[in-house]
Design a protein around this motif. Structure first.
Motif, PDB file in Angstrom:
ATOM      1  N   LEU A 189     -63.384 -29.078   6.494  1.00  0.00           N
ATOM      2  CA  LEU A 189     -62.909 -27.700   6.660  1.00  0.00           C
ATOM      3  C   LEU A 189     -61.621 -27.675   7.483  1.00  0.00           C
ATOM      4  N   LEU A 190     -61.570 -28.496   8.517  1.00  0.00           N
ATOM      5  CA  LEU A 190     -60.342 -28.583   9.329  1.00  0.00           C
ATOM      6  C   LEU A 190     -59.193 -29.156   8.506  1.00  0.00           C
ATOM      7  N   ASP A 191     -59.488 -30.177   7.700  1.00  0.00           N
ATOM      8  CA  ASP A 191     -58.446 -30.756   6.846  1.00  0.00           C
ATOM      9  C   ASP A 191     -57.869 -29.713   5.893  1.00  0.00           C
ATOM     10  N   GLN A 192     -58.727 -28.841   5.360  1.00  0.00           N
ATOM     11  CA  GLN A 192     -58.255 -27.764   4.485  1.00  0.00           C
ATOM     12  C   GLN A 192     -57.330 -26.818   5.252  1.00  0.00           C
ATOM     13  N   LEU A 193     -57.707 -26.480   6.467  1.00  0.00           N
ATOM     14  CA  LEU A 193     -56.866 -25.593   7.279  1.00  0.00           C
ATOM     15  C   LEU A 193     -55.502 -26.224   7.543  1.00  0.00           C
ATOM     16  N   ILE A 194     -55.500 -27.512   7.860  1.00  0.00           N
ATOM     17  CA  ILE A 194     -54.256 -28.210   8.192  1.00  0.00           C
ATOM     18  C   ILE A 194     -53.337 -28.325   6.991  1.00  0.00           C
ATOM     19  N   GLN A 195     -53.896 -28.413   5.802  1.00  0.00           N
ATOM     20  CA  GLN A 195     -53.073 -28.517   4.597  1.00  0.00           C
ATOM     21  C   GLN A 195     -52.179 -27.298   4.412  1.00  0.00           C
ATOM     22  N   ASP A 196     -52.613 -26.169   4.912  1.00  0.00           N
ATOM     23  CA  ASP A 196     -51.813 -24.949   4.844  1.00  0.00           C
ATOM     24  C   ASP A 196     -50.946 -24.863   6.097  1.00  0.00           C
ATOM     25  N   GLU A 197     -49.671 -25.081   5.942  1.00  0.00           N
ATOM     26  CA  GLU A 197     -48.738 -25.080   7.075  1.00  0.00           C
ATOM     27  C   GLU A 197     -48.792 -23.788   7.879  1.00  0.00           C
ATOM     28  N   ASN A 198     -49.193 -22.697   7.234  1.00  0.00           N
ATOM     29  CA  ASN A 198     -49.259 -21.406   7.919  1.00  0.00           C
ATOM     30  C   ASN A 198     -50.347 -21.359   8.993  1.00  0.00           C
ATOM     31  N   ASN A 199     -51.275 -22.309   8.980  1.00  0.00           N
ATOM     32  CA  ASN A 199     -52.344 -22.352   9.986  1.00  0.00           C
ATOM     33  C   ASN A 199     -51.953 -23.135  11.233  1.00  0.00           C
ATOM     34  N   LYS A 200     -50.953 -23.971  11.117  1.00  0.00           N
ATOM     35  CA  LYS A 200     -50.586 -24.843  12.240  1.00  0.00           C
ATOM     36  C   LYS A 200     -50.023 -24.023  13.393  1.00  0.00           C
ATOM     37  N   GLY A 201     -50.545 -24.317  14.577  1.00  0.00           N
ATOM     38  CA  GLY A 201     -50.076 -23.648  15.782  1.00  0.00           C
ATOM     39  C   GLY A 201     -50.388 -22.169  15.853  1.00  0.00           C
ATOM     40  N   THR A 202     -51.465 -21.735  15.207  1.00  0.00           N
ATOM     41  CA  THR A 202     -51.757 -20.296  15.174  1.00  0.00           C
ATOM     42  C   THR A 202     -53.005 -19.900  15.958  1.00  0.00           C
ATOM     43  N   PHE A 203     -53.805 -20.862  16.384  1.00  0.00           N
ATOM     44  CA  PHE A 203     -55.028 -20.531  17.107  1.00  0.00           C
ATOM     45  C   PHE A 203     -54.746 -20.475  18.600  1.00  0.00           C
ATOM     46  N   ASP A 204     -55.259 -19.440  19.237  1.00  0.00           N
ATOM     47  CA  ASP A 204     -55.091 -19.277  20.676  1.00  0.00           C
ATOM     48  C   ASP A 204     -56.099 -20.111  21.461  1.00  0.00           C
ATOM     49  N   PHE A 205     -57.301 -20.232  20.904  1.00  0.00           N
ATOM     50  CA  PHE A 205     -58.390 -20.908  21.597  1.00  0.00           C
ATOM     51  C   PHE A 205     -59.310 -21.563  20.576  1.00  0.00           C
ATOM     52  N   ILE A 206     -59.709 -22.800  20.859  1.00  0.00           N
ATOM     53  CA  ILE A 206     -60.653 -23.530  20.005  1.00  0.00           C
ATOM     54  C   ILE A 206     -61.712 -24.146  20.908  1.00  0.00           C
ATOM     55  N   PHE A 207     -62.974 -23.922  20.568  1.00  0.00           N
ATOM     56  CA  PHE A 207     -64.091 -24.477  21.339  1.00  0.00           C
ATOM     57  C   PHE A 207     -64.851 -25.457  20.462  1.00  0.00           C
ATOM     58  N   VAL A 208     -65.016 -26.692  20.950  1.00  0.00           N
ATOM     59  CA  VAL A 208     -65.668 -27.755  20.196  1.00  0.00           C
ATOM     60  C   VAL A 208     -66.991 -28.105  20.874  1.00  0.00           C
ATOM     61  N   ASP A 209     -68.071 -27.903  20.143  1.00  0.00           N
ATOM     62  CA  ASP A 209     -69.411 -28.219  20.636  1.00  0.00           C
ATOM     63  C   ASP A 209     -70.271 -28.632  19.447  1.00  0.00           C
ATOM     64  N   ALA A 210     -69.852 -29.693  18.800  1.00  0.00           N
ATOM     65  CA  ALA A 210     -70.569 -30.174  17.615  1.00  0.00           C
ATOM     66  C   ALA A 210     -70.917 -31.641  17.832  1.00  0.00           C
ATOM     67  N   ASP A 211     -70.994 -32.389  16.770  1.00  0.00           N
ATOM     68  CA  ASP A 211     -71.379 -33.796  16.848  1.00  0.00           C
ATOM     69  C   ASP A 211     -70.395 -34.583  17.708  1.00  0.00           C
ATOM     70  N   LYS A 212     -70.911 -35.111  18.802  1.00  0.00           N
ATOM     71  CA  LYS A 212     -70.075 -35.775  19.811  1.00  0.00           C
ATOM     72  C   LYS A 212     -69.364 -37.002  19.240  1.00  0.00           C
ATOM     73  N   ASN A 213     -69.965 -37.647  18.252  1.00  0.00           N
ATOM     74  CA  ASN A 213     -69.330 -38.823  17.662  1.00  0.00           C
ATOM     75  C   ASN A 213     -68.055 -38.480  16.897  1.00  0.00           C
ATOM     76  N   ASN A 214     -67.782 -37.210  16.680  1.00  0.00           N
ATOM     77  CA  ASN A 214     -66.553 -36.807  15.998  1.00  0.00           C
ATOM     78  C   ASN A 214     -65.578 -36.060  16.899  1.00  0.00           C
ATOM     79  N   TYR A 215     -65.843 -35.990  18.188  1.00  0.00           N
ATOM     80  CA  TYR A 215     -64.942 -35.269  19.090  1.00  0.00           C
ATOM     81  C   TYR A 215     -63.497 -35.757  18.963  1.00  0.00           C
ATOM     82  N   LEU A 216     -63.300 -37.063  18.937  1.00  0.00           N
ATOM     83  CA  LEU A 216     -61.931 -37.580  18.828  1.00  0.00           C
ATOM     84  C   LEU A 216     -61.313 -37.188  17.485  1.00  0.00           C
ATOM     85  N   ASN A 217     -62.095 -37.240  16.414  1.00  0.00           N
ATOM     86  CA  ASN A 217     -61.600 -36.806  15.098  1.00  0.00           C
ATOM     87  C   ASN A 217     -61.251 -35.317  15.108  1.00  0.00           C
TER      88      ASN A 217
END
Length: 187
Positions: free
Chosen positions: A83-111
């Motif tokens: 889902l993140l890869d899809q968002l990144i493919q659209d240049e209009n999404n880059k640099g548009t989020f004010d805040f992102i909270f990550v609390d999912a699978d810890k083994n993918n935090y770096l990804n």
């Protein structure tokens, strides 16, 4: 692990302080942090909520609806990385989020970090939950701990080290809840 009440209050305050309008949450679980985010956003604010399970989202949905903030949430079910890869493919999404909270699978935090850094705006915040991992990140490798904790400990240490050297961000790790690392994008 669920977001603690003190952490929820901190997230709400931060969202208000930075005047966030466009946010994202990776990992919904019971929906408590999602509710805190939606309540903190202005009436025209939005939170994109990603989770592998719609069931998790539906646990908190009655409270979200009762609070009158369901209209602020765009829930998407599925693996977060594609889902993140899809968002990144659209240049209009880059640099548009004010805040992102990550609390999912810890083994993918770096990804996750390698993707969300492009989606958050300069001056925006990224929050990583559970970065103290019940204190295990400060223990010696041979210390006794639950297998669940030991299984993800290395991933949490890895992301902590990476965030500490990432020149694109300023970080602040707080002993709130199970540890939260706040990253302000500076470039």
């Amino acid at each position: 692990m669920a977001t603690s009440a003190d952490e929820g209050q901190l997230l709400s305050l931060l969202i208000k302080l930075i005047n966030a309008k466009k946010t994202m949450e990776i990992g919904v679980y019971t929906g408590y942090s999602l509710l805190c985010t939606a309540l903190a956003l202005p009436s025209d604010g939005k939170v994109l909520a990603l989770d592998i399970s719609r069931e998790y989202y539906e646990v908190g949905l009655p409270m979200i609806e009762k609070a009158g903030v369901a209209h602020k949430i765009d829930f998407r079910e599925g693996q977060a990385l594609p889902l993140l890869d899809q968002l990144i493919q659209d240049e209009n999404n880059k640099g548009t989020f004010d805040f992102i909270f990550v609390d999912a699978d810890k083994n993918n935090y770096l990804n996750y970090h390698k993707r969300v850094i492009d989606l958050v705006k300069v001056g925006g915040l990224i929050g990583y939950d559970n970065t103290l991992w019940t204190g295990s990140v400060a223990l010696p490798d041979d210390a006794p701990m639950l297998e669940f904790i030991r299984g993800y400990r290395g991933y949490v240490i890895e992301v902590n080290k990476y965030l500490a050297q990432d020149s694109r961000i300023e970080i602040c790790q707080l002993a709130v809840g199970d540890g939260i690392t706040l990253c302000r994008r500076i470039s």
